[in-house]
Design a protein around this motif. Structure first.
Motif, PDB file in Angstrom:
ATOM      1  N   ASP A 115      30.252  24.477 -57.312  1.00 45.62           N
ATOM      2  CA  ASP A 115      31.560  23.871 -57.043  1.00 45.62           C
ATOM      3  C   ASP A 115      31.601  22.374 -57.345  1.00 45.62           C
ATOM      4  OD1 ASP A 115      32.588  26.289 -56.269  1.00 45.62           O
ATOM      5  OD2 ASP A 115      32.260  25.970 -54.138  1.00 45.62           O
ATOM      6  N   LEU A 116      30.875  21.925 -58.353  1.00 42.65           N
ATOM      7  CA  LEU A 116      30.998  20.543 -58.803  1.00 42.65           C
ATOM      8  C   LEU A 116      31.968  20.498 -59.981  1.00 42.65           C
ATOM      9  CD1 LEU A 116      27.462  18.860 -58.726  1.00 42.65           C
ATOM     10  CD2 LEU A 116      29.361  18.601 -57.132  1.00 42.65           C
ATOM     11  N   ALA A 117      32.925  19.591 -59.900  1.00 47.22           N
ATOM     12  CA  ALA A 117      33.912  19.452 -60.966  1.00 47.22           C
ATOM     13  C   ALA A 117      33.268  18.822 -62.199  1.00 47.22           C
ATOM     14  CB  ALA A 117      35.079  18.586 -60.484  1.00 47.22           C
ATOM     15  N   ASP A 118      33.987  18.912 -63.324  1.00 49.02           N
ATOM     16  CA  ASP A 118      33.450  18.392 -64.573  1.00 49.02           C
ATOM     17  C   ASP A 118      33.126  16.910 -64.475  1.00 49.02           C
ATOM     18  OD1 ASP A 118      33.616  20.858 -65.782  1.00 49.02           O
ATOM     19  OD2 ASP A 118      35.539  20.472 -66.758  1.00 49.02           O
ATOM     20  N   ASP A 119      33.989  16.121 -63.816  1.00 52.39           N
ATOM     21  CA  ASP A 119      33.715  14.688 -63.729  1.00 52.39           C
ATOM     22  C   ASP A 119      32.478  14.415 -62.871  1.00 52.39           C
ATOM     23  OD1 ASP A 119      34.995  15.573 -61.433  1.00 52.39           O
ATOM     24  OD2 ASP A 119      36.043  13.675 -61.090  1.00 52.39           O
ATOM     25  N   GLU A 120      32.258  15.228 -61.830  1.00 57.44           N
ATOM     26  CA  GLU A 120      31.058  15.060 -61.008  1.00 57.44           C
ATOM     27  C   GLU A 120      29.802  15.428 -61.796  1.00 57.44           C
ATOM     28  OE1 GLU A 120      32.260  16.011 -56.495  1.00 57.44           O
ATOM     29  OE2 GLU A 120      32.716  17.640 -57.894  1.00 57.44           O
ATOM     30  N   LEU A 121      29.891  16.492 -62.575  1.00 59.19           N
ATOM     31  CA  LEU A 121      28.756  16.872 -63.415  1.00 59.19           C
ATOM     32  C   LEU A 121      28.459  15.785 -64.445  1.00 59.19           C
ATOM     33  CD1 LEU A 121      29.550  20.654 -64.010  1.00 59.19           C
ATOM     34  CD2 LEU A 121      27.706  19.730 -62.609  1.00 59.19           C
ATOM     35  N   GLY A 122      29.521  15.196 -64.992  1.00 60.33           N
ATOM     36  CA  GLY A 122      29.333  14.121 -65.950  1.00 60.33           C
ATOM     37  C   GLY A 122      28.658  12.915 -65.330  1.00 60.33           C
ATOM     38  N   ARG A 123      29.052  12.559 -64.107  1.00 58.22           N
ATOM     39  CA  ARG A 123      28.425  11.431 -63.423  1.00 58.22           C
ATOM     40  C   ARG A 123      26.949  11.719 -63.139  1.00 58.22           C
ATOM     41  NH1 ARG A 123      33.484  11.043 -60.756  1.00 58.22           N
ATOM     42  NH2 ARG A 123      32.713  12.270 -58.975  1.00 58.22           N
ATOM     43  N   LEU A 124      26.662  12.965 -62.780  1.00 58.83           N
ATOM     44  CA  LEU A 124      25.278  13.342 -62.511  1.00 58.83           C
ATOM     45  C   LEU A 124      24.436  13.242 -63.775  1.00 58.83           C
ATOM     46  CD1 LEU A 124      23.206  14.415 -60.523  1.00 58.83           C
ATOM     47  CD2 LEU A 124      24.060  16.727 -60.950  1.00 58.83           C
ATOM     48  N   ARG A 125      24.984  13.701 -64.887  1.00 58.52           N
ATOM     49  CA  ARG A 125      24.260  13.597 -66.150  1.00 58.52           C
ATOM     50  C   ARG A 125      23.999  12.130 -66.510  1.00 58.52           C
ATOM     51  NH1 ARG A 125      23.549  16.754 -70.709  1.00 58.52           N
ATOM     52  NH2 ARG A 125      24.696  18.462 -69.739  1.00 58.52           N
ATOM     53  N   ARG A 126      25.013  11.275 -66.360  1.00 66.02           N
ATOM     54  CA  ARG A 126      24.835   9.857 -66.700  1.00 66.02           C
ATOM     55  C   ARG A 126      23.824   9.194 -65.766  1.00 66.02           C
ATOM     56  NH1 ARG A 126      30.365  10.552 -67.499  1.00 66.02           N
ATOM     57  NH2 ARG A 126      30.869   9.761 -65.417  1.00 66.02           N
ATOM     58  N   ALA A 127      23.820   9.594 -64.495  1.00 67.61           N
ATOM     59  CA  ALA A 127      22.856   9.022 -63.552  1.00 67.61           C
ATOM     60  C   ALA A 127      21.425   9.388 -63.948  1.00 67.61           C
ATOM     61  CB  ALA A 127      23.170   9.501 -62.136  1.00 67.61           C
ATOM     62  N   LEU A 128      21.228  10.621 -64.414  1.00 64.05           N
ATOM     63  CA  LEU A 128      19.901  11.016 -64.885  1.00 64.05           C
ATOM     64  C   LEU A 128      19.506  10.239 -66.132  1.00 64.05           C
ATOM     65  CD1 LEU A 128      20.212  14.864 -64.347  1.00 64.05           C
ATOM     66  CD2 LEU A 128      18.574  13.376 -63.199  1.00 64.05           C
ATOM     67  N   GLU A 129      20.453  10.066 -67.036  1.00 67.50           N
ATOM     68  CA  GLU A 129      20.157   9.282 -68.243  1.00 67.50           C
ATOM     69  C   GLU A 129      19.796   7.846 -67.884  1.00 67.50           C
ATOM     70  OE1 GLU A 129      23.761   9.863 -70.369  1.00 67.50           O
ATOM     71  OE2 GLU A 129      23.126  11.770 -71.277  1.00 67.50           O
ATOM     72  N   ASP A 130      20.398   7.292 -66.837  1.00 64.59           N
ATOM     73  CA  ASP A 130      20.125   5.922 -66.434  1.00 64.59           C
ATOM     74  C   ASP A 130      18.741   5.762 -65.804  1.00 64.59           C
ATOM     75  OD1 ASP A 130      22.565   5.090 -67.353  1.00 64.59           O
ATOM     76  OD2 ASP A 130      23.558   5.141 -65.403  1.00 64.59           O
ATOM     77  N   CYS A 131      18.055   6.889 -65.503  1.00 66.04           N
ATOM     78  CA  CYS A 131      16.697   6.805 -64.962  1.00 66.04           C
ATOM     79  C   CYS A 131      15.663   6.540 -66.041  1.00 66.04           C
ATOM     80  CB  CYS A 131      16.346   8.096 -64.219  1.00 66.04           C
ATOM     81  SG  CYS A 131      17.270   8.371 -62.699  1.00 66.04           S
ATOM     82  N   GLN A 132      16.070   6.542 -67.305  1.00 63.51           N
ATOM     83  CA  GLN A 132      15.154   6.225 -68.384  1.00 63.51           C
ATOM     84  C   GLN A 132      14.867   4.721 -68.419  1.00 63.51           C
ATOM     85  OE1 GLN A 132      16.019   8.966 -72.089  1.00 63.51           O
ATOM     86  NE2 GLN A 132      17.973   8.286 -71.241  1.00 63.51           N
ATOM     87  N   VAL A 133      13.667   4.376 -68.823  1.00 60.57           N
ATOM     88  CA  VAL A 133      13.340   2.965 -68.955  1.00 60.57           C
ATOM     89  C   VAL A 133      14.070   2.396 -70.157  1.00 60.57           C
ATOM     90  CG1 VAL A 133      11.092   3.290 -67.863  1.00 60.57           C
ATOM     91  CG2 VAL A 133      11.286   3.441 -70.341  1.00 60.57           C
ATOM     92  N   ALA A 134      14.350   1.090 -70.107  1.00 60.25           N
ATOM     93  CA  ALA A 134      15.077   0.446 -71.191  1.00 60.25           C
ATOM     94  C   ALA A 134      14.199   0.343 -72.437  1.00 60.25           C
ATOM     95  CB  ALA A 134      15.541  -0.938 -70.750  1.00 60.25           C
ATOM     96  N   LEU A 135      14.830   0.383 -73.580  1.00 55.19           N
ATOM     97  CA  LEU A 135      14.103   0.194 -74.825  1.00 55.19           C
ATOM     98  C   LEU A 135      13.638  -1.255 -74.932  1.00 55.19           C
ATOM     99  CD1 LEU A 135      16.392   2.179 -77.302  1.00 55.19           C
ATOM    100  CD2 LEU A 135      14.125   2.825 -76.511  1.00 55.19           C
ATOM    101  N   PRO A 136      12.440  -1.490 -75.487  1.00 59.51           N
ATOM    102  CA  PRO A 136      11.964  -2.871 -75.633  1.00 59.51           C
ATOM    103  C   PRO A 136      12.819  -3.680 -76.586  1.00 59.51           C
ATOM    104  CG  PRO A 136      10.525  -1.334 -76.803  1.00 59.51           C
ATOM    105  CD  PRO A 136      11.505  -0.501 -76.031  1.00 59.51           C
TER     106      PRO A 136
END
Length: 325
Positions: free
Chosen positions: A304-325
């Motif tokens: 029962d997560l809406a599309d916008d909530e799923l999108g935020r979750l995906r972006r939050a996971l992507e933000d856990c990556q370390v920054a490129l040098p």
């Protein structure tokens, strides 16, 4: 040729099916096993077991073979049976949201019954999340009522009175199945693989009968329709464990399950992630090979997560990556 025995391993999200499968593979005793996986979100067996991949057939480190079920179990079984040498037994691990009854009917119907026989339906039950599973998914009910063997797993995570209460619930839902308590799915493989097919043939629905209703009487748990969705993603850059840990700690209760193979910053081996019911762990996997492309693959299953909530979750996971040098 005698029909090859097939064991269906089922159970709700995070109950311990893959842990049980790993144990069966680690203690196969020289028996050649064929494994069929049908997982919600397309993350398959633990990476430490994988050796090489040929399309959707995977060679496991102990000489067994694995095949991913996509559209139909019949072609997948055919691919396994064509291997030389052929498996001596086959284990089908269903998705945590699957009802095993249609698969059992399919295995009992021609032409499969000439080459394979349904040995048993084994359901892994999460003692720590029993009520939650039944409250949120009708498939959990079907997994229990279809079982020949009920493995009550994770009994170390709850008090003994709760374990006894869950066992009473299992007795009510399926009074004829055998029940066994366990921790981390540690059970003798012979209890799972060597049934001889008698009980499974008696208990599985008739191959030509229509699918039964989910239940014929009210249950003490409120059952609702399944509305589960998966967020699957591959992250090319290393993950910061502290940032990822804060995200996992803050996940909404609607996220039932998370799992994956992680490439963590500064860690020279794969790291395996498991999250069930708000509790998460990371464990060491096999080292990355020299020159091997490193990335993280994760699946989160939520209800029962809406599309916008799923999108935020995906972006939050992507933000856990370390920054490129």
């Amino acid at each position: 040729m005698e029909p090859i025995p097939v064991t269906i391993v089922t159970g709700f999200l995070g109950s311990g099916k893959t842990t049980l499968l790993n144990r069966l593979l680690d203690h196969a005793g020289g028996r050649r096993l064929g494994i069929l996986l049908n997982d919600f979100g397309q993350i398959a067996i633990d990476a430490r077991l994988l050796q090489s991949r040929d399309q959707d057939v995977v060679e496991l480190a102990n000489g067994c073979v694995c095949c991913t079920v996509r559209d139909d179990v019949v072609p997948a079984l055919a691919r396994l049976l064509e291997r030389a040498p052929a498996p001596q037994a086959i284990v089908v691990e269903t998705s945590g949201l699957a009802d095993p009854a249609p698969l059992a009917r399919q295995l009992l119907a021609p032409p499969l019954q000439a080459v394979v026989r349904l040995d048993a339906v084994v359901t892994v039950v999460d003692a720590a999340n029993f009520d939650r599973a039944l409250d949120y998914a009708e498939s959990a009910y079907g997994q229990i009522t279809c079982a020949d063997l009920l493995l009550l797993n994770k009994v170390d995570l709850v008090a003994p009175p709760i374990v006894a209460q869950v066992e009473r619930g299992l007795q009510e839902l399926n009074p004829t199945a055998r029940r066994l308590r366990c921790v981390r799915a540690e059970v003798p493989p012979a209890l799972v693989l060597d049934w001889g097919g008698g009980l499974a043939r008696e208990r599985a629905p008739d191959a030509h009968a229509p699918a039964p209703a989910v239940t014929t009487r009210p249950l003490p748990w409120g059952l609702h329709g399944d509305r589960f969705r998966a967020v699957s993603l591959r992250l090319p850059r290393p993950l910061d464990l502290q940032r990822l840990g804060r995200l996992l700690d803050a996940l909404p209760p609607a996220v039932f399950r998370a799992k994956g193979v992680l490439h963590l910053d500064g860690v020279s081996r794969r790291v395996l992630l498991h999250l069930v019911g708000g509790r998460w762990t990371v464990t060491a996997g096999v080292p990355w090979a020299d020159g091997e492309e490193r990335s993280s693959e994760l699946v989160l299953i939520a209800r029962d997560l809406a599309d916008d909530e799923l999108g935020r979750l995906r972006r939050a996971l992507e933000d856990c990556q370390v920054a490129l040098p």
